[in-house]
Design a protein around this motif. Sequence first.
Motif, mmCIF file in Angstrom:
data_model
loop_
_atom_site.group_PDB
_atom_site.id
_atom_site.type_symbol
_atom_site.label_atom_id
_atom_site.label_comp_id
_atom_site.label_asym_id
_atom_site.label_seq_id
_atom_site.Cartn_x
_atom_site.Cartn_y
_atom_site.Cartn_z
ATOM 1 N N SER A 29 0.804 -1.224 0.000
ATOM 2 C CA SER A 29 0.000 0.000 0.000
ATOM 3 C C SER A 29 0.836 1.273 0.000
ATOM 4 N N ASN A 30 2.081 1.164 0.429
ATOM 5 C CA ASN A 30 2.943 2.348 0.539
ATOM 6 C C ASN A 30 3.772 2.627 -0.715
ATOM 7 N N VAL A 31 3.587 1.818 -1.728
ATOM 8 C CA VAL A 31 4.353 1.994 -2.968
ATOM 9 C C VAL A 31 3.416 2.501 -4.057
ATOM 10 N N THR A 32 3.847 3.536 -4.759
ATOM 11 C CA THR A 32 3.034 4.084 -5.848
ATOM 12 C C THR A 32 3.620 3.672 -7.198
ATOM 13 N N VAL A 33 2.792 3.784 -8.200
ATOM 14 C CA VAL A 33 3.256 3.512 -9.567
ATOM 15 C C VAL A 33 4.365 4.493 -9.931
ATOM 16 N N ASP A 34 4.225 5.754 -9.519
ATOM 17 C CA ASP A 34 5.256 6.762 -9.811
ATOM 18 C C ASP A 34 6.605 6.370 -9.217
ATOM 19 N N GLU A 35 6.571 5.800 -8.014
ATOM 20 C CA GLU A 35 7.818 5.379 -7.383
ATOM 21 C C GLU A 35 8.463 4.221 -8.145
ATOM 22 N N ILE A 36 7.637 3.297 -8.601
ATOM 23 C CA ILE A 36 8.150 2.156 -9.389
ATOM 24 C C ILE A 36 8.796 2.671 -10.670
ATOM 25 N N ILE A 37 8.130 3.616 -11.321
ATOM 26 C CA ILE A 37 8.655 4.205 -12.558
ATOM 27 C C ILE A 37 9.989 4.895 -12.306
ATOM 28 N N GLU A 38 10.041 5.664 -11.227
ATOM 29 C CA GLU A 38 11.269 6.390 -10.887
ATOM 30 C C GLU A 38 12.432 5.419 -10.631
ATOM 31 N N LYS A 39 12.170 4.382 -9.852
ATOM 32 C CA LYS A 39 13.235 3.425 -9.492
ATOM 33 C C LYS A 39 13.699 2.590 -10.680
ATOM 34 N N THR A 40 12.814 2.371 -11.642
ATOM 35 C CA THR A 40 13.196 1.561 -12.812
ATOM 36 C C THR A 40 13.725 2.400 -13.956
ATOM 37 N N GLY A 41 13.547 3.722 -13.861
ATOM 38 C CA GLY A 41 14.000 4.588 -14.949
ATOM 39 C C GLY A 41 13.189 4.382 -16.213
ATOM 40 N N THR A 42 11.917 3.993 -16.033
ATOM 41 C CA THR A 42 11.027 3.802 -17.185
ATOM 42 C C THR A 42 10.000 4.923 -17.208
#
Length: 197
Positions: A29-42
């Motif tokens: 619940s504490n992870v956003t799609v934006d954070e995933i995008i940022e961490k993957t550089g996608t």
Amino acid sequence: MNLRQQKALQTKRKISKVALELFNKKGFSNVTVDEIIEKTGTSKGAFYNHFKSKHDIFLEKFKEIDNFYVDELLPKLDPQESAKEKLKKFFFMQMIYIEKDLGWDVIRTIYENELNTERESFFLIPDRPLYQILYSLCVDGQKKGEFREDLTPEQMVTIFTRMIRGILYDWSINKGEFSLKGEQEALFDVVIRGLMK
């Protein structure tokens, strides 16, 4: 597979891997799609090209696991062996795969997500390949006269799936401190023997 498709598959795997690591570290619940995008550089487009939502990452992981059972484990079962031996071998290979290739962190995170009551759990989808494999092995065992007949193959599959979920849940809350490979052998043998004629 052409170069473009290979690159797309690599991006999908990267997003999935990083997202699972983030879910494990911070909680789903504490992870956003934006954070995933940022961490993957996608990009957001790349994310939504592969996944409808972050929930879909778990769905893809389940599909990947079930495909592994069908493509890698099922062909290793000898058709000439007894149903009992095939089940024992399948469970043995399954637990080695889960322990070595997935790890307790991924399993724990999956279980946490599957406890969300707002949507149907993947564990409860009746036509999962895992359940179909177990069903066919139970039918085989009854046809060969190995397994008792006072239980239906569906009931046997329910017993096996609850056993699998139980050992994986226990392994997860124990932070992988015991070997699935070793633990499953005694537990699964007791259950399988209980189904024998």
